[in-house]
Design an enzyme around this catalytic site. Structure first.
Site, PDB file in Angstrom:
ATOM      1  N   LYS A 313       0.863  -1.178   0.000  1.00 53.48           N
ATOM      2  CA  LYS A 313       0.000   0.000   0.000  1.00 53.48           C
ATOM      3  C   LYS A 313       0.903   1.232   0.000  1.00 53.48           C
ATOM      4  CE  LYS A 313      -3.744  -0.131   2.541  1.00 53.48           C
ATOM      5  NZ  LYS A 313      -4.646  -0.235   3.732  1.00 53.48           N
ATOM      6  N   LYS A 326      -3.186   0.305  -3.786  1.00 55.86           N
ATOM      7  CA  LYS A 326      -2.826  -1.000  -3.235  1.00 55.86           C
ATOM      8  C   LYS A 326      -2.547  -1.940  -4.394  1.00 55.86           C
ATOM      9  CE  LYS A 326      -5.850  -3.989  -1.530  1.00 55.86           C
ATOM     10  NZ  LYS A 326      -6.827  -4.603  -0.612  1.00 55.86           N
ATOM     11  N   ARG A 392     -14.111 -10.914   8.592  1.00 57.83           N
ATOM     12  CA  ARG A 392     -14.576  -9.873   7.671  1.00 57.83           C
ATOM     13  C   ARG A 392     -15.864 -10.280   6.967  1.00 57.83           C
ATOM     14  NH1 ARG A 392     -10.883  -6.211   3.899  1.00 57.83           N
ATOM     15  NH2 ARG A 392     -10.921  -5.120   5.915  1.00 57.83           N
ATOM     16  N   LYS A 481      -5.112  -0.685  11.560  1.00 56.86           N
ATOM     17  CA  LYS A 481      -4.911  -1.818  12.467  1.00 56.86           C
ATOM     18  C   LYS A 481      -3.424  -1.999  12.768  1.00 56.86           C
ATOM     19  CE  LYS A 481      -8.895  -4.216  10.363  1.00 56.86           C
ATOM     20  NZ  LYS A 481      -9.091  -3.383   9.161  1.00 56.86           N
TER      21      LYS A 481
END
Length: 615
Positions: A313, A326, A392, A481
């Site tokens: 990224k 990305k 997810r 995160k």
């Protein structure tokens, strides 16, 4: 407002008899507390009594009476005919209520599934070419509303049980019982049950009714994504409501549709982020340096990975007219260590691509990305550092990324530099070994990401705006995160921390990871939170809660001081790479020595051999 009143005001009227008996349990606790106070203290610690001295004071520190003809008992007035309870009465009612709530919840889930099957029959005829029957959409809406109502029922009762158990331990501390019963609650089907199949079926029915079109999948060895992404925190009690609202507009991507695993609306995702001793990539992403990269190794599903996505990224400032990007390529798990060691068989892979008919342009793009990633790993001395793990749920029309929404639950971050990873035996932690509590942090909120494809003149759809204005989500600007995990679990190594760690709702999870120092006072440490307190989602910034770990220049003042500190850290990090290599050699030598001793039958028994290397 007292919880008993709150519970009564929020009950579903037709379900009143199925809720826990909160007020009755609270009443029993009050009587038990009065009885405990009135009870004379134990004389077990004395050798005798004296008839010429007053009786000892009771548990409330009040005088007691020995005259059994007195109208009161130990100074407390007892109404004639008042019921006397024992603690067993409290536990009996508690157990009965837990069973009552569970039975009702499971019954409602069965009824919801039966209703969905009935609606499905009508919709199936429509999708086969017939006309959709009148009222089918309303039936699906009704089932969805009932499911949300049931989740609220579950949450109200769970909170009630938790509160009444805490009251028990506060008023009757001997013996405490809250930990035991809360543990039991988490094992009951109405709390731990996974009813995601209900949402999956609702999502599928809405998709059929909408007539969602499916685009052809793009086929490229190297895939690029250009999106605008906004992130939000979602409290656990709003997760199902968000899923339901989004599923009315976008279908849930179904995991396990290949028949290899149970159908679910969520999939386990693991991402191992690479960084060096200086945490160069962490600080670059935190400072939003133009061109700052993040490198990660991602795989999907439970068990050992079958395929690994190597993803890069790259941050770009929007004011420059460029967009963050990305890029990724796919390798086999056994090739990861070769990639990390600079031995990836690139030429062999390119030959395989040509044999499969890939164009020279695709091969050239793949070659450029692999070369750049390999060079970054080698030149920056990057190693597995931090892993994010979560379930997810993805909402997206198949092969159409114009609007994509994902919801990550059960999020945790894991420090990856254990002995096995440092030695090069593995590139992520051994899943059969427990992770120390100070090397894992569990995030208390779900994370919602709204991803919109960048297009000229494009704007956020109205239905997305309605979700964001619902009060169920809170925007957290540039939440990461990877950055959160490093800030909490690598406090001795970071030079600055993200603004959101000041949010009060994160305190329990940070403290559980032995991160209390992160919440302490600070003098002289560069702190972006002081400049951006308005970004804190759940309350005002805590005052000066930055520890003076790895102090930057106290006289630096603003961003210049932070840049200078980061520059010094980068310089020191390059030197640390040599120390890290020396540590690896030392660990390998110790491991070889242990093996030799074991082979000679002289394992020695001392030390345990389980100490982790210093970070």
């Amino acid at each position: 407002m007292k919880y008993g009143q709150y519970l009564e005001e929020n009950m579903t009227p037709e379900w009143v008899q199925h809720y826990m008996s909160y007020k009755e349990l609270k009443k029993i606790l009050k009587v038990l507390e009065e009885q405990m106070i009135a009870k004379p203290p134990s004389d077990g610690w004395t050798s005798g009594v004296s008839l010429s001295t007053p009786a000892p004071t009771n548990a409330a520190g009040m005088p007691t009476a020995r005259d059994e003809d007195d109208a009161s008992v130990d100074g407390l007035s007892i109404e004639s005919g008042a019921k006397v309870y024992t603690e067993n009465d409290f536990f009996k009612l508690l157990e009965a209520d837990m069973e009552k709530v569970q039975a009702f919840t499971l019954t409602q889930v069965r009824l919801i599934r039966q209703s969905l099957r009935a609606v499905d029959e009508s919709v199936t005829s429509y999708s086969s070419g017939g006309e959709v029957p009148v009222g089918v959409r309303e039936q699906v809406d009704a089932v969805g509303d009932l499911f949300l109502k049931l989740e609220k029922f579950v949450n109200l009762n769970f909170t009630g049980f938790r509160k009444i158990l805490k009251k028990h331990d506060k008023r009757l501390p001997t013996p405490p019982c809250s930990n035991f019963y809360i543990g039991r609650l988490h094992q009951q089907a109405w709390v731990r049950g996974d009813y995601s199949d209900v949402l999956l079926n609702i999502s599928r029915l809405y998709s059929v009714l909408r007539g969602d079109a499916h685009k052809e999948a793009a086929d490229a060895a190297t895939q690029g994504f250009f999106r605008k992404t906004t992130k939000y925190w979602v409290r656990p009690e709003f997760v199902t409501a968000i899923k339901y609202v989004v599923s009315q507009r976008l279908p849930v991507f179904v995991f396990g549709a290949d028949g290899k695993q149970r159908l679910s609306d969520a999939q386990l995702v693991n991402s191992v982020y690479l960084d060096n001793s200086a945490l160069e990539l962490y600080h670059g992403r935190l400072d939003k340096t133009p061109g700052a990269i993040a490198l990660r190794l991602r795989w999907y599903g439970t068990g050992e990975p079958e395929l690994v996505f190597v993803e890069r990224k790259t941050h770009r400032d929007s004011w420059t007219g460029e967009v963050s990007v990305k890029e990724r390529f796919i390798i086999k798990p056994k090739e990861v260590q070769l990639l990390l060691e600079g031995k990836f068989p690139k030429q062999e892979k390119m030959a395989e691509m040509r044999a499969k008919g890939k164009s020279e342009e695709e091969i050239a793009d793949w070659d450029a990305l692999v070369t750049e990633v390999t060079q970054a790993i080698n030149s920056k001395q990057l190693v597995p550092t931090m892993r994010s793990q979560y379930m997810r749920t993805a909402f997206q029309i198949e092969n159409d990324a114009s609007v994509r929404i994902s919801l990550d639950t059960n999020l945790c971050m894991i420090y990856e530099r254990d002995s096995g990873v440092l030695l090069g035996d593995r590139w992520y932690r051994d899943p059969t070994k427990a992770v120390p509590v100070d090397e894992i942090t569990r995030f208390p909120h779900a994370v919602l990401e709204v991803k919109l494809e960048i297009a000229e003149g494009a704007s956020t759809p109205d239905w997305v705006k309605e979700i964001l204005a619902s009060g169920m989500v809170v925007e957290v600007f540039k939440f990461s995160k990877f950055i959160h995990g490093c800030a909490v679990l690598m406090q001795d190594d970071v030079q600055a921390v993200p603004y959101w760690v000041d949010d009060p709702s994160l305190n329990p999870s940070i403290e559980a990871s032995h991160g209390s120092a992160l919440l302490g006072a600070s003098e002289g440490r560069i702190d972006a939170n002081k400049a951006y307190p308005q970004l804190l989602p759940h309350g005002a910034m805590a005052s000066q809660r930055r520890p003076a770990l790895n102090q930057s220049d106290p006289g630096g003042g603003g961003g210049g001081g932070q840049a200078a500190a980061t520059s010094k850290l980068m310089e020191g990090g390059r030197k640390d790479a040599e120390a890290q290599a020396a540590l690896k050699r030392k660990l390998k030598a110790e491991k070889a020595k242990e093996k030799a001793q074991a082979a000679a039958g002289g394992g020695g028994g001392g030390g345990g051999g389980g100490a982790l290397p210093p970070r």
